[in-house]
Design a protein around this motif. Structure first.
Motif, PDB file in Angstrom:
ATOM      1  N   MET A 191       0.826  -1.190   0.000  1.00  0.00           N
ATOM      2  CA  MET A 191       0.000   0.000   0.000  1.00  0.00           C
ATOM      3  C   MET A 191       0.870   1.253   0.000  1.00  0.00           C
ATOM      4  SD  MET A 191      -3.334   0.879   2.246  1.00  0.00           S
ATOM      5  CE  MET A 191      -2.724   1.381   3.826  1.00  0.00           C
ATOM      6  N   SER A 192       2.087   1.134   0.472  1.00  0.00           N
ATOM      7  CA  SER A 192       2.980   2.286   0.488  1.00  0.00           C
ATOM      8  C   SER A 192       3.303   2.756  -0.926  1.00  0.00           C
ATOM      9  CB  SER A 192       4.257   1.931   1.240  1.00  0.00           C
ATOM     10  OG  SER A 192       5.162   2.988   1.169  1.00  0.00           O
ATOM     11  N   VAL A 193       3.412   1.816  -1.862  1.00  0.00           N
ATOM     12  CA  VAL A 193       3.695   2.189  -3.251  1.00  0.00           C
ATOM     13  C   VAL A 193       2.514   2.956  -3.830  1.00  0.00           C
ATOM     14  CG1 VAL A 193       4.157   1.266  -5.553  1.00  0.00           C
ATOM     15  CG2 VAL A 193       5.241   0.226  -3.563  1.00  0.00           C
ATOM     16  N   LEU A 194       1.303   2.507  -3.514  1.00  0.00           N
ATOM     17  CA  LEU A 194       0.103   3.191  -4.010  1.00  0.00           C
ATOM     18  C   LEU A 194       0.009   4.607  -3.455  1.00  0.00           C
ATOM     19  CD1 LEU A 194      -2.528   2.989  -5.622  1.00  0.00           C
ATOM     20  CD2 LEU A 194      -3.616   2.137  -3.553  1.00  0.00           C
ATOM     21  N   VAL A 195       0.330   4.780  -2.188  1.00  0.00           N
ATOM     22  CA  VAL A 195       0.294   6.117  -1.582  1.00  0.00           C
ATOM     23  C   VAL A 195       1.342   7.010  -2.230  1.00  0.00           C
ATOM     24  CG1 VAL A 195       0.701   7.392   0.555  1.00  0.00           C
ATOM     25  CG2 VAL A 195      -0.679   5.335   0.594  1.00  0.00           C
ATOM     26  N   ASN A 196       2.520   6.463  -2.520  1.00  0.00           N
ATOM     27  CA  ASN A 196       3.561   7.257  -3.177  1.00  0.00           C
ATOM     28  C   ASN A 196       3.153   7.659  -4.589  1.00  0.00           C
ATOM     29  OD1 ASN A 196       5.247   7.219  -0.968  1.00  0.00           O
ATOM     30  ND2 ASN A 196       6.345   5.407  -1.641  1.00  0.00           N
ATOM     31  N   VAL A 197       2.478   6.770  -5.313  1.00  0.00           N
ATOM     32  CA  VAL A 197       2.019   7.096  -6.668  1.00  0.00           C
ATOM     33  C   VAL A 197       0.954   8.185  -6.613  1.00  0.00           C
ATOM     34  CG1 VAL A 197       0.752   6.176  -8.660  1.00  0.00           C
ATOM     35  CG2 VAL A 197       2.632   4.875  -7.669  1.00  0.00           C
ATOM     36  N   ILE A 198       0.022   8.057  -5.675  1.00  0.00           N
ATOM     37  CA  ILE A 198      -1.029   9.072  -5.547  1.00  0.00           C
ATOM     38  C   ILE A 198      -0.427  10.418  -5.147  1.00  0.00           C
ATOM     39  CG2 ILE A 198      -3.089   9.729  -4.235  1.00  0.00           C
ATOM     40  CD1 ILE A 198      -3.793   6.778  -4.079  1.00  0.00           C
ATOM     41  N   LEU A 199       0.574  10.395  -4.270  1.00  0.00           N
ATOM     42  CA  LEU A 199       1.237  11.632  -3.868  1.00  0.00           C
ATOM     43  C   LEU A 199       1.964  12.274  -5.048  1.00  0.00           C
ATOM     44  CD1 LEU A 199       1.868  13.495  -1.481  1.00  0.00           C
ATOM     45  CD2 LEU A 199       3.903  12.119  -1.076  1.00  0.00           C
ATOM     46  N   ALA A 200       2.599  11.464  -5.885  1.00  0.00           N
ATOM     47  CA  ALA A 200       3.276  12.003  -7.075  1.00  0.00           C
ATOM     48  C   ALA A 200       2.274  12.609  -8.046  1.00  0.00           C
ATOM     49  CB  ALA A 200       4.088  10.907  -7.750  1.00  0.00           C
ATOM     50  N   VAL A 201       1.131  11.934  -8.232  1.00  0.00           N
ATOM     51  CA  VAL A 201       0.081  12.471  -9.120  1.00  0.00           C
ATOM     52  C   VAL A 201      -0.444  13.791  -8.566  1.00  0.00           C
ATOM     53  CG1 VAL A 201      -2.286  12.057  -9.934  1.00  0.00           C
ATOM     54  CG2 VAL A 201      -0.574  10.262 -10.104  1.00  0.00           C
ATOM     55  N   GLN A 202      -0.619  13.870  -7.255  1.00  0.00           N
ATOM     56  CA  GLN A 202      -1.117  15.104  -6.650  1.00  0.00           C
ATOM     57  C   GLN A 202      -0.127  16.246  -6.828  1.00  0.00           C
ATOM     58  OE1 GLN A 202      -1.450  15.240  -2.396  1.00  0.00           O
ATOM     59  NE2 GLN A 202      -3.159  16.676  -2.492  1.00  0.00           N
ATOM     60  N   MET A 203       1.145  15.967  -6.647  1.00  0.00           N
ATOM     61  CA  MET A 203       2.143  17.035  -6.801  1.00  0.00           C
ATOM     62  C   MET A 203       2.243  17.488  -8.260  1.00  0.00           C
ATOM     63  SD  MET A 203       5.098  16.061  -3.991  1.00  0.00           S
ATOM     64  CE  MET A 203       6.105  15.325  -5.188  1.00  0.00           C
ATOM     65  N   LEU A 204       2.174  16.563  -9.206  1.00  0.00           N
ATOM     66  CA  LEU A 204       2.220  16.952 -10.621  1.00  0.00           C
ATOM     67  C   LEU A 204       0.978  17.754 -11.006  1.00  0.00           C
ATOM     68  CD1 LEU A 204       3.695  13.728 -12.252  1.00  0.00           C
ATOM     69  CD2 LEU A 204       4.813  15.939 -11.930  1.00  0.00           C
ATOM     70  N   ALA A 205      -0.179  17.355 -10.478  1.00  0.00           N
ATOM     71  CA  ALA A 205      -1.403  18.110 -10.759  1.00  0.00           C
ATOM     72  C   ALA A 205      -1.321  19.512 -10.170  1.00  0.00           C
ATOM     73  CB  ALA A 205      -2.619  17.371 -10.206  1.00  0.00           C
ATOM     74  N   ALA A 206      -0.755  19.636  -8.973  1.00  0.00           N
ATOM     75  CA  ALA A 206      -0.628  20.955  -8.351  1.00  0.00           C
ATOM     76  C   ALA A 206       0.318  21.844  -9.146  1.00  0.00           C
ATOM     77  CB  ALA A 206      -0.135  20.810  -6.914  1.00  0.00           C
ATOM     78  N   LEU A 207       1.451  21.300  -9.564  1.00  0.00           N
ATOM     79  CA  LEU A 207       2.392  22.094 -10.362  1.00  0.00           C
ATOM     80  C   LEU A 207       1.800  22.468 -11.721  1.00  0.00           C
ATOM     81  CD1 LEU A 207       5.741  20.269  -9.545  1.00  0.00           C
ATOM     82  CD2 LEU A 207       4.974  22.507  -8.751  1.00  0.00           C
ATOM     83  N   GLY A 208       1.069  21.542 -12.324  1.00  0.00           N
ATOM     84  CA  GLY A 208       0.414  21.844 -13.596  1.00  0.00           C
ATOM     85  C   GLY A 208      -0.644  22.925 -13.454  1.00  0.00           C
ATOM     86  N   MET A 209      -1.412  22.868 -12.373  1.00  0.00           N
ATOM     87  CA  MET A 209      -2.416  23.912 -12.144  1.00  0.00           C
ATOM     88  C   MET A 209      -1.769  25.264 -11.923  1.00  0.00           C
ATOM     89  SD  MET A 209      -5.657  22.521  -9.914  1.00  0.00           S
ATOM     90  CE  MET A 209      -4.805  22.831  -8.420  1.00  0.00           C
ATOM     91  N   ILE A 210      -0.680  25.289 -11.171  1.00  0.00           N
ATOM     92  CA  ILE A 210       0.010  26.560 -10.939  1.00  0.00           C
ATOM     93  C   ILE A 210       0.485  27.153 -12.260  1.00  0.00           C
ATOM     94  CG2 ILE A 210       2.100  27.582  -9.948  1.00  0.00           C
ATOM     95  CD1 ILE A 210       1.742  25.629  -7.596  1.00  0.00           C
ATOM     96  N   GLY A 211       1.088  26.324 -13.095  1.00  0.00           N
ATOM     97  CA  GLY A 211       1.562  26.809 -14.397  1.00  0.00           C
ATOM     98  C   GLY A 211       0.439  27.288 -15.293  1.00  0.00           C
ATOM     99  N   LEU A 212      -0.659  26.528 -15.364  1.00  0.00           N
ATOM    100  CA  LEU A 212      -1.772  26.925 -16.232  1.00  0.00           C
ATOM    101  C   LEU A 212      -2.467  28.185 -15.723  1.00  0.00           C
ATOM    102  CD1 LEU A 212      -3.379  23.501 -17.160  1.00  0.00           C
ATOM    103  CD2 LEU A 212      -2.149  25.068 -18.651  1.00  0.00           C
ATOM    104  N   ILE A 213      -2.582  28.325 -14.423  1.00  0.00           N
ATOM    105  CA  ILE A 213      -3.235  29.519 -13.883  1.00  0.00           C
ATOM    106  C   ILE A 213      -2.382  30.759 -14.138  1.00  0.00           C
ATOM    107  CG2 ILE A 213      -3.917  30.640 -11.722  1.00  0.00           C
ATOM    108  CD1 ILE A 213      -4.896  27.868 -10.797  1.00  0.00           C
TER     109      ILE A 213
END
Length: 121
Positions: free
Chosen positions: A1-23
């Motif tokens: 489950m730790s791998v799944l949490v790390n993948v979700i955390l990576a997706v969240q950080m990429l989405a946050a950085l992408g939103m910052i750039g697009l905004i």
């Protein structure tokens, strides 16, 4: 489950950085109108709305991905195994000292009454 949490955390950080750039790339609603009347270099009255639609929809998709990943991280962060309890609920294990004598913990300190805690001169 730790791998799944790390993948979700990576997706969240990429989405946050992408939103910052697009905004930061997007223009405000009033910026296009002001540029059309001489304060900028706009070619038409309302400007090209194709790029604005793409950027706003991309931002909305990234916001939805960020929201879902945040909910998933909150769920996995709150999920606890049924076998293990809280650290505060388990008693402390006292290891014997080097001489073979058991270490006895000190008795708990009882707080003084409210009047004894007031400093005096």
């Amino acid at each position: 489950m730790s791998v799944l949490v790390n993948v979700i955390l990576a997706v969240q950080m990429l989405a946050a950085l992408g939103m910052i750039g697009l905004i930061l790339v997007q223009h405000g609603k009033g910026a296009d109108m002001g540029a059309a009347f001489g304060s900028g270099s706009s070619g038409s009255l309302f400007g090209a709305s194709g790029s604005a639609n793409f950027l706003s929809r991309s931002t909305a998709v990234l916001a939805a991905v960020f929201f879902v990943s945040t909910l998933a991280l909150a769920y996995f962060g709150n999920a606890r195994p049924a076998s293990s309890g809280s650290v505060l609920e388990t008693p402390a294990v006292v290891a014997p000292a080097s001489g073979g004598v058991d270490v006895v913990p000190a008795p708990p300190v009882v707080p003084a009454s409210g009047a004894a805690q007031i400093p005096t001169k």
